[in-house]
Design an enzyme around this catalytic site. Structure first.
Site: not given
Ligand code: ADP
Ligand code: MG
Length: 387
Positions: A33, A36, A129, A173
């Site tokens: 976490e 990235d 999304s 994502d």
């Protein structure tokens, strides 16, 4: 909803049958976490829940958008598919994707009647999304015969989110939604987009997601602060050891250079990133060796580091994770996503799940006055055609 119920709903909405049905999943990041944008790895998996898209061509020269989740409907002429809709309209997500096809020179000769339905809780950090973007990209790629690969479809989804939703998200994502595979997690370098699918067979164990329903999301201010603090650490470390990203440092390297970081906050942020990169590598190795207990412990350590060094958990996520750690049969529990709100992800033995839901739910409400929701997740496939 079953596929039959969805096809009936489509008929009721458009007075004809859907010709094509597609699905793309939401995702959860298991570990890695805030790594990235520091050149490190993430380790998400696709969920068995996500977003369905039903469609059929029309002869109206219009793109019609409906959703079973939200009442507002949109009908846009083919000449108006590259303009952002006002007021945070939900249709910006699929529209933004179609606009990317047009920008790449793909011609649309007719419109489509499109219906969405999603079973990912929206706004909970499980990426409804991205699921919507990727299902749209996958569908149009198939129907227009554009032949983009899954990584390209993820990039199209990310661009749509940047340009049409105004959210400057990373690629994780959309990548997980496009590239996911049942019973695998994705070990992804967000910089190079190199990835490995790592088998994750959870025998007698489930991935349990708990939703804080907390309105306090990581806002762009807090996010940008973290990015800047990491950049400051890189800059100061570069005086003694040239690096581009914090992820280039091993923990041993970090111990040698950490004293040059003069700002204590930047120092803590850097310590989280370096530690999290190591934990993510260790977690993947633990899985490959079948050591799921160690994987769980690393998840818990990840939460502690995000709480104490990166300071992105907040009382709601802490309440969920700390309640989970006390329960026998919980292998590990951590916040997932950007932080402050959203969800935790936990590995829980099957027999402990009822106790988990009862005790974590109760303690969470006592501490925060809010009610948590729990989802037992299966690790599913990435975007695909349903029919
Ligand atoms: P998350 O991605 O964490 O779920 P976001 O705020 O990024 O949260 O995305 C949620 C938004 O995506 C919703 O507010 C809505 O505009 C849109 N959305 C997602 N799924 C659907 C759906 N099935 N129907 C209509 N809009 C949707
Ligand atoms: Mg999102």
């Amino acid at each position: 909803m079953t596929i039959e119920q969805l096809t009936s709903a489509y008929k009721a909405a458009y007075q004809k049958s859907a010709t094509d049905i597609f699905f793309s999943p939401g995702r959860v990041n298991l570990i890695g976490e805030h790594t990235d944008y520091n050149g490190g790895f993430v380790f998400p998996c696709a969920l068995s829940f996500g977003t369905y898209l039903l469609m059929a061509p029309n002869d109206e020269q219009k793109m019609n958008f409906r959703s079973l989740n939200i009442d507002a409907t949109y009908s846009l002429p083919l000449t108006q598919l590259t303009e952002v809709l006002p007021n945070k309209a939900w249709a910006n997500y699929p529209l933004g994707v179609i606009a990317q096809f047009i920008k790449r020179g793909v011609a649309l000769t007719h419109g489509y009647d499109i219906l969405f339905w999603g079973n990912v809780p929206a706004g909970a950090g499980l990426s409804s999304s991205a699921a919507m973007e990727v299902v749209t990209a996958f569908a149009f790629n198939e129907l227009l015969g554009t032949g983009y690969d899954r990584t390209e479809l993820a990039k199209i989804g990310q661009k749509a989110e940047h340009e049409f939703a105004g959210v400057m998200c990373g690629i994780m994502d959309q990548f997980a939604s496009a590239q996911g595979k049942q019973d695998h997690a994705i070990y992804l370098n967000c910089d190079t987009l190199h990835f490995d699918l790592v088998p994750i067979k959870l025998e007698g164990i489930k991935v349990v997601i708990a939703n804080t329903h907390s309105p306090h999301h990581l806002d762009s201010g807090a996010y940008n602060d973290r990015v800047r603090q990491c950049q400051l650490a890189v800059q100061q470390i570069s005086a003694v050891r040239p690096i581009k990203n914090l992820a280039e440092l091993s923990q041993a390297d970090f111990l040698q250079v950490e004293t040059v970081i003069t700002d204590p906050v930047a120092h803590r942020r850097a310590r989280h990133v370096v530690g999290e990169v190591q934990r993510t590598m260790d977690a993947v190795q633990a899985l490959q060796q079948g050591n799921i207990e160690l994987f769980g412990q690393l998840m818990t350590q990840s939460h502690i580091s995000l709480r104490d060094d990166y300071e992105v958990t907040g009382p709601q996520l802490d309440a969920l994770a700390e309640a989970a750690w006390k329960i026998d049969g919980v292998l590990g529990s951590r916040m997932t996503g950007g932080g402050f709100g959203g969800c935790t992800v936990s590995l829980v033995k099957d027999e402990a799940i009822p106790t988990f839901i009862e005790r974590v739910g109760k303690e969470y409400t006592e501490k925060t006055g809010l009610k948590a929701d729990f989802y037992i997740a299966e690790i599913g496939d990435g975007a695909h055609r349903v029919r």
